[in-house]
Design an enzyme around this catalytic site. Structure first.
Site, PDB file in Angstrom:
ATOM      1  N   SER A  44       0.814  -1.216  -0.122  1.00 55.44           N
ATOM      2  CA  SER A  44       0.137  -0.016   0.016  1.00 55.44           C
ATOM      3  C   SER A  44       0.907   1.238  -0.072  1.00 55.44           C
ATOM      4  O   SER A  44       0.323   2.313  -0.299  1.00 55.44           O
ATOM      5  CB  SER A  44      -1.072  -0.107   1.244  1.00 55.44           C
ATOM      6  OG  SER A  44      -0.274  -0.014   2.391  1.00 55.44           O
ATOM      7  N   ASP A 337      -2.101   8.691   7.655  1.00 54.00           N
ATOM      8  CA  ASP A 337      -3.057   8.037   8.421  1.00 54.00           C
ATOM      9  C   ASP A 337      -2.262   6.962   9.229  1.00 54.00           C
ATOM     10  O   ASP A 337      -1.000   7.446   9.600  1.00 54.00           O
ATOM     11  CB  ASP A 337      -4.057   7.196   7.440  1.00 54.00           C
ATOM     12  CG  ASP A 337      -3.377   6.115   6.535  1.00 54.00           C
ATOM     13  OD1 ASP A 337      -2.056   5.982   6.829  1.00 54.00           O
ATOM     14  OD2 ASP A 337      -3.765   5.606   5.681  1.00 54.00           O
ATOM     15  N   HIS A 340       0.415   5.264   6.747  1.00 51.31           N
ATOM     16  CA  HIS A 340       1.207   5.742   5.579  1.00 51.31           C
ATOM     17  C   HIS A 340       1.672   7.140   5.686  1.00 51.31           C
ATOM     18  O   HIS A 340       0.902   8.050   6.581  1.00 51.31           O
ATOM     19  CB  HIS A 340       0.192   5.774   4.385  1.00 51.31           C
ATOM     20  CG  HIS A 340      -0.344   4.146   4.181  1.00 51.31           C
ATOM     21  ND1 HIS A 340      -1.807   3.769   4.744  1.00 51.31           N
ATOM     22  CD2 HIS A 340       0.168   3.337   3.757  1.00 51.31           C
ATOM     23  CE1 HIS A 340      -2.012   2.708   4.121  1.00 51.31           C
ATOM     24  NE2 HIS A 340      -0.918   2.046   3.717  1.00 51.31           N
TER      25      HIS A 340
END
Length: 373
Positions: A44, A337, A340
């Protein structure tokens, strides 16, 4: 098995042709100069939309993700550009490298992003979050790309091999093998099966095979990243109850074993004996994370221990929710967040990796030097 056989044949032919081809032949094959293509593998941290169509919790195709990105919400797990978006710009690409799920035909010659949120080196990693594309599957997808690209070289496998030898390959794997596998003991039993050292060794054995397979498909200039200080991300800070450190040092110690082994693997690959003609660069993300935290004000960051968007302690107990209002001063936050970095953190990290003269961040050379080879 039907799919594997032609891919294996292409890999074998490419390996032979690249080992036999001369630098003169490669320079004749590459008329454009510079870096012609950029191929990205990972999780991600660099996924730019491959998970959008999957049944998974690991997706970011909703606001406020992408709030600062020119194209809006795309599936990137941050407010703006990812690390590889910035890297693509530094390498001279005029547009961002597209996700593999939306790239076909001649567009593949510029590269593709195969990364998938929740993905790991091990296939079962990330299953707790739902669908994802593991590193094994990402490598298989690249094999299909090479098969498709071969049509544009009219059967000239040597020319295709020379083209690929000029491209940059990026692989950032391992974070989820710890976050969404080894240290998620309610869902996985790997921690009871492996000591931290044995687990790092098992990961590196699998990863070495995957990187060698990329080499067989034509990769010659390869960037691999170590795992960052995931014991210090807001998600872990929100859960850790330790007294001696604000970070979860058990996690940081475990990933340091993996990082040390990965750097040694890069040395072995660069020896010329294992993968002739290949040049690998190791990015010490762990060390660059320490630098960002210890010298936050130097880089313009004022908040390094909680997410700009999230819920609960450190904005890390629940990650950024759909339509949630993020912080206003996003440039001051290191984390977007629970997991990340923000766009601004990605910009700093990418510039370090691209042009820093320090081997502490990029080893044994930086990405700019790799591209010039």
């Amino acid at each position: 098995m039907e799919r594997f056989e032609p891919l294996a044949m292409i890999a074998m032919i490419l390996t032979i042709c690249l080992c036999l081809s001369t630098s003169k032949a490669c320079s004749q094959a590459d008329q454009g100069g510079g870096v012609p293509g950029f191929f990205i593998f990972g999780d991600s941290l660099v996924d730019n939309g491959n998970n959008n169509g999957l049944l998974t919790l690991a997706r970011a195709n909703y606001r406020p993700y992408g709030v600062d990105f020119p194209q809006g919400t795309t599936g990137r797990f941050t407010n703006g550009r990812t690390f590889v978006d910035v890297l693509a710009q530094l390498l001279g690409f005029r547009t961002f490298i597209p996700p593999y799920t939306r790239t076909r035909g001649r567009a593949l010659l510029r590269g593709a992003n195969y990364a998938s949120g929740a993905a790991g080196i091990r296939d079962e990693t990330g299953n707790n979050l739902g669908g994802h594309v593991s590193m094994n599957n990402q490598v298989e997808n690249f094999g299909r790309t090479v098969e498709e690209m071969s049509r544009f070289f009219r059967g000239d496998t040597e020319a295709l091999g020379c083209y690929l030898s000029k491209c940059i390959f990026y692989s950032g794997m391992g974070s989820n093998d710890y976050l969404n596998n080894y240290f998620m003991t309610d869902f996985y039993n790997t921690k009871s099966q492996y000591t931290p050292q044995a687990y790092a060794s098992a990961l590196l054995e699998d990863y070495s095979r995957q990187l060698r397979q990329l080499y067989q498909f034509g990769a010659r200039k390869v960037v691999v990243t170590g795992v960052g200080m995931i014991g210090c991300i807001p998600y872990e800070l929100a859960r850790y109850q330790g007294n001696s450190s604000r970070c979860n040092e058990e996690i940081n110690s475990a990933i340091s074993l993996f990082n040390t082994g990965l750097r040694k693997l890069v040395d072995r690959f660069n020896s010329g004996r294992v993968l002739p003609g290949a040049k690998f660069v190791y990015l010490d993300t762990y060390k660059s994370n320490i630098d960002l935290i210890d010298n936050a004000s130097t880089y313009g960051f004022t908040v390094v221990d909680k997410g700009c968007c999230g819920v609960g302690k450190n904005n890390g107990q629940i990650t950024c929710l759909p339509l949630q209002q993020p912080c206003q001063d996003r440039r001051g936050y290191l984390f977007w967040d629970a997991f990340h970095p923000t766009q601004d953190a990605n910009i700093v990290l990418a510039k370090m990796a691209f042009s820093s003269p320090s081997r502490a961040y990029a080893y044994p050379i930086n990405i700019q030097q790799l591209a010039a080879l």
